[in-house]
Design a protein around this motif. Structure first.
Motif, PDB file in Angstrom:
ATOM      1  N   LEU A   1     -62.835  12.349  48.150  1.00 33.66           N
ATOM      2  CA  LEU A   1     -63.435  13.620  48.551  1.00 33.66           C
ATOM      3  C   LEU A   1     -62.443  14.777  48.381  1.00 33.66           C
ATOM      4  CD1 LEU A   1     -66.186  14.464  49.646  1.00 33.66           C
ATOM      5  CD2 LEU A   1     -65.314  14.129  51.960  1.00 33.66           C
ATOM      6  N   TRP A   2     -61.201  14.555  48.758  1.00 31.69           N
ATOM      7  CA  TRP A   2     -60.174  15.602  48.641  1.00 31.69           C
ATOM      8  C   TRP A   2     -59.939  15.964  47.180  1.00 31.69           C
ATOM      9  CZ3 TRP A   2     -55.216  15.736  46.454  1.00 31.69           C
ATOM     10  CH2 TRP A   2     -54.454  16.855  46.792  1.00 31.69           C
ATOM     11  N   LEU A   3     -59.876  14.957  46.313  1.00 28.23           N
ATOM     12  CA  LEU A   3     -59.652  15.213  44.892  1.00 28.23           C
ATOM     13  C   LEU A   3     -60.818  15.998  44.281  1.00 28.23           C
ATOM     14  CD1 LEU A   3     -58.171  11.763  43.788  1.00 28.23           C
ATOM     15  CD2 LEU A   3     -56.953  13.944  43.850  1.00 28.23           C
ATOM     16  N   ILE A   4     -62.044  15.643  44.682  1.00 27.08           N
ATOM     17  CA  ILE A   4     -63.214  16.339  44.149  1.00 27.08           C
ATOM     18  C   ILE A   4     -63.214  17.808  44.604  1.00 27.08           C
ATOM     19  CG2 ILE A   4     -65.727  16.511  44.369  1.00 27.08           C
ATOM     20  CD1 ILE A   4     -64.909  14.434  42.381  1.00 27.08           C
ATOM     21  N   VAL A   5     -62.998  18.023  45.896  1.00 28.33           N
ATOM     22  CA  VAL A   5     -63.026  19.390  46.434  1.00 28.33           C
ATOM     23  C   VAL A   5     -61.936  20.250  45.802  1.00 28.33           C
ATOM     24  CG1 VAL A   5     -62.668  20.757  48.524  1.00 28.33           C
ATOM     25  CG2 VAL A   5     -64.116  18.722  48.610  1.00 28.33           C
ATOM     26  N   ARG A   6     -60.774  19.664  45.596  1.00 27.94           N
ATOM     27  CA  ARG A   6     -59.626  20.441  45.122  1.00 27.94           C
ATOM     28  C   ARG A   6     -59.647  20.670  43.605  1.00 27.94           C
ATOM     29  NH1 ARG A   6     -54.612  22.088  46.697  1.00 27.94           N
ATOM     30  NH2 ARG A   6     -52.932  21.990  45.151  1.00 27.94           N
ATOM     31  N   HIS A   7     -60.093  19.676  42.850  1.00 31.36           N
ATOM     32  CA  HIS A   7     -59.872  19.728  41.405  1.00 31.36           C
ATOM     33  C   HIS A   7     -61.134  19.876  40.569  1.00 31.36           C
ATOM     34  CE1 HIS A   7     -55.598  18.816  41.688  1.00 31.36           C
ATOM     35  NE2 HIS A   7     -55.879  17.859  42.553  1.00 31.36           N
ATOM     36  N   LEU A   8     -62.319  19.635  41.123  1.00 34.63           N
ATOM     37  CA  LEU A   8     -63.530  19.770  40.317  1.00 34.63           C
ATOM     38  C   LEU A   8     -64.059  21.197  40.409  1.00 34.63           C
ATOM     39  CD1 LEU A   8     -65.754  18.624  38.551  1.00 34.63           C
ATOM     40  CD2 LEU A   8     -66.958  17.876  40.614  1.00 34.63           C
ATOM     41  N   HIS A   9     -64.056  21.898  39.279  1.00 29.29           N
ATOM     42  CA  HIS A   9     -64.546  23.267  39.220  1.00 29.29           C
ATOM     43  C   HIS A   9     -65.631  23.331  38.155  1.00 29.29           C
ATOM     44  CE1 HIS A   9     -61.264  24.525  41.812  1.00 29.29           C
ATOM     45  NE2 HIS A   9     -60.404  23.935  40.993  1.00 29.29           N
ATOM     46  N   GLU A  10     -66.853  23.568  38.593  1.00 26.95           N
ATOM     47  CA  GLU A  10     -67.968  23.657  37.665  1.00 26.95           C
ATOM     48  C   GLU A  10     -68.307  25.122  37.392  1.00 26.95           C
ATOM     49  OE1 GLU A  10     -70.994  20.167  38.075  1.00 26.95           O
ATOM     50  OE2 GLU A  10     -70.684  21.033  40.060  1.00 26.95           O
ATOM     51  N   PRO A  11     -68.697  25.436  36.174  1.00 27.96           N
ATOM     52  CA  PRO A  11     -69.102  26.818  35.880  1.00 27.96           C
ATOM     53  C   PRO A  11     -70.404  27.161  36.597  1.00 27.96           C
ATOM     54  CG  PRO A  11     -69.563  25.394  34.008  1.00 27.96           C
ATOM     55  CD  PRO A  11     -68.766  24.572  34.976  1.00 27.96           C
ATOM     56  N   GLU A  12     -70.548  28.419  37.008  1.00 28.19           N
ATOM     57  CA  GLU A  12     -71.790  28.851  37.643  1.00 28.19           C
ATOM     58  C   GLU A  12     -72.913  28.846  36.624  1.00 28.19           C
ATOM     59  OE1 GLU A  12     -71.862  32.381  39.899  1.00 28.19           O
ATOM     60  OE2 GLU A  12     -69.988  31.970  40.954  1.00 28.19           O
ATOM     61  N   ARG A  13     -74.096  28.427  37.080  1.00 26.05           N
ATOM     62  CA  ARG A  13     -75.245  28.358  36.195  1.00 26.05           C
ATOM     63  C   ARG A  13     -76.411  29.085  36.830  1.00 26.05           C
ATOM     64  NH1 ARG A  13     -73.898  24.480  32.263  1.00 26.05           N
ATOM     65  NH2 ARG A  13     -72.099  23.244  32.885  1.00 26.05           N
ATOM     66  N   GLU A  14     -77.254  29.608  35.984  1.00 31.70           N
ATOM     67  CA  GLU A  14     -78.369  30.409  36.480  1.00 31.70           C
ATOM     68  C   GLU A  14     -79.322  29.588  37.336  1.00 31.70           C
ATOM     69  OE1 GLU A  14     -79.065  33.668  36.218  1.00 31.70           O
ATOM     70  OE2 GLU A  14     -77.072  33.887  35.370  1.00 31.70           O
ATOM     71  N   THR A  15     -79.498  28.311  37.009  1.00 31.83           N
ATOM     72  CA  THR A  15     -80.474  27.486  37.718  1.00 31.83           C
ATOM     73  C   THR A  15     -80.150  27.379  39.192  1.00 31.83           C
ATOM     74  OG1 THR A  15     -79.183  25.543  37.083  1.00 31.83           O
ATOM     75  CG2 THR A  15     -81.074  26.102  35.703  1.00 31.83           C
TER      76      THR A  15
END
Length: 498
Positions: A190-204
């Motif tokens: 959970l810590w790795l996902i919160v800290r390192h996963l960055h998704e681009p913003e999407r219109e949907t």
């Protein structure tokens, strides 16, 4: 000098991106390990759990409840990940899974433990589906076999190690540690996902409308039908009132799901999942894979102990060898499908798998341990050649906004196939035993008699015949998968440009 600085900054940014992606992959592998372990780790601790909490008559729901919750939530999480992004779905799913693990560790009776296992399953559905979807998001088509083979290896290792780990914790610590051990592993993921996963913003994500009515009806329909399959022939006879009532209610709910989803603006199970030939063919083929996997996974250990006379550890080894060849074959499959395509590679794998399954009933009686072991090693190689090209291929035919739903539909069909296979092959095995032994007992009671040394040689032969019949059924399922791919799937998958 001015031209070198942007290059240096660009190289540093690439290295940072690679490190970030590596951290996310580590989190995905930890999450996959949690999902895989929780499917098997409880099995060897059942005697200690029942001795502490009681509830022997309903303990099977420790497994059935978790399986049902995982299966019926897969389509819901798939659609939510396409709507809001992978990260929030994975974070919420992991949090629910960890909350369920903590609740399981403090359960005060069997009813509470079963309820908390269902809570775990509600989070486990998010882990399984979203991990596979994120793996496709992170890697381009050329590199997807690498991450998929890693995830397959994690699943295989944890599936084999799970029963042993559960037994060790139950024997030398306490069965509650089976669930507590999830907390540090899940917290790290959970810590790795919160800290390192960055998704681009999407219109949907900004204008999304969630089909909650569809989610509720899909959950209810799947829960009722899967309960009928899991409990039919076990808790009650197939033609009894409870079984017929559940199937009748399930079919009625299917009609409700269809009506609700047709009216929904953004349905949980969109019609295109079955209207597109590629996705429909892969769904059906991997549903058949889930069905045929039940034959070795459930019945081979019984065969190894009752017919070959092996101990539990040796019997587990006979089964586990396919988890060695499966990931290796999956990793190497890219060299095949780049030459002949996804469909033809899968056809090659399932064709070989059909022949290997057909060979099992021709093993001599009682035979030697190495004979089924060799077949399992070959079967793992064949199925790795079959499954991974289909998953990578079908994920490559859709864009980001459809990938979660597509992946979830594939996993849902495979899970449903496993549930159907357990019920169907259990009935086949018990039917053969009844015919050979004059209607006396089922597979469980017969194997217990063999363990106690009170069963004659005819019983051992009857078990061999029953398992042979199950493997023939698995070969039929493999042949059906071959036919579906041959007739329904396009020869070249319509892969979208990267």
């Amino acid at each position: 000098m001015g031209s070198t600085r942007p290059a240096i900054r660009g190289g540093a940014a690439r290295r940072q991106g690679e490190r970030r992606r590596g951290a996310v992959v580590a989190a995905l592998m930890l999450a996959m390990a949690l999902a895989a372990l929780d499917s098997t780790v409880v099995s060897t601790a059942v005697p200690q759990i029942v001795g502490d909490l009681g509830g022997f008559s309903v303990f099977s729901w420790l497994f059935s409840g978790y399986l049902l919750a995982v299966t019926v939530t897969l389509p819901v999480y798939g659609k939510l990940s396409d709507t809001f992004g992978r990260k929030p779905v994975l974070v919420v799913g992991a949090a629910v899974f960890l909350a369920g693990s903590l609740l399981c560790a403090v359960a005060w009776n069997m009813g509470a433990l079963i309820a908390f296992r269902i809570v775990q399953g509600l989070g486990g559905g998010a882990l399984q589906g979203t991990v596979q979807t994120l793996a496709a998001d992170l890697y381009p088509l050329a590199e997807r076999p690498k991450i998929q083979s890693r995830l397959s290896t994690v699943w295989a290792v944890c599936a084999v190690a799970g029963p042993g780990l559960g037994g060790v914790l139950a024997a030398y610590a306490d069965w509650r540690w089976i669930f507590l051990i999830n907390l540090p592993i899940g917290a790290a993921a959970l810590w790795l996902i919160v800290r390192h996963l960055h998704e681009p913003e999407r219109e949907t994500a900004r204008r999304a409308r969630v089909d909650w009515a569809g989610a509720l009806t899909v959950f209810a329909c799947g829960g009722v039908l899967l309960t009928a399959l899991v409990q039919g022939g076990v808790a009650w006879p197939w033609l009894s009132a409870p079984s017929l009532s559940l199937f009748g209610a399930g079919l009625a709910l299917v009609a409700v799901v269809v009506m609700v989803e047709r009216r929904a603006a953004q349905p949980i199970i969109p019609g295109w999942v079955w209207r597109r030939r590629t996705i429909a063919a892969v769904n059906l083929a991997l549903g058949a894979l889930g069905l045929l996997m039940v034959a070795p996974a459930v019945f081979l250990p019984t065969y190894a102990q009752s017919v070959l006379g092996l101990g539990p550890v040796a019997a587990g080894f006979v089964l586990s060898v396919w988890t060695l060849s499966w990931p290796v074959s999956a990793a190497l499959s890219q060299h095949v499908y780049r030459r002949i395509g996804f469909r033809d590679t899968a056809l090659l794998g399932i064709g070989l798998g059909t022949l290997i399954l057909l060979a099992f009933p021709f093993l001599p009686y009682p035979g030697a341990w190495w004979q089924p072991t060799l077949l399992m090693l070959l079967l793992g190689g064949a199925l790795g050649l079959f499954q991974l090209p289909l998953i990578v291929g079908v994920q490559s035919t859709v864009g980001w906004s459809e990938r979660g739903t597509t992946t979830a539909s594939v996993l849902f069909c495979r899970q449903t196939g496993q549930t159907l296979g357990a019920s169907l092959f259990g009935a086949v095995a018990n039917g053969v035993l009844a015919a050979r032994l004059g209607g006396a007992g089922d597979l469980d009671s017969v194997t217990r008699a063999l363990d106690a040394g009170t069963a004659p040689e005819a019983t051992r032969r009857a078990i061999a015949d029953a398992v042979h019949a199950v493997y023939l059924g698995a070969a039929v399922a493999a042949a059906l998968a071959f036919v579906v791919l041959l007739l329904v799937a396009p020869r070249r998958f319509p892969v979208l440009p990267e």
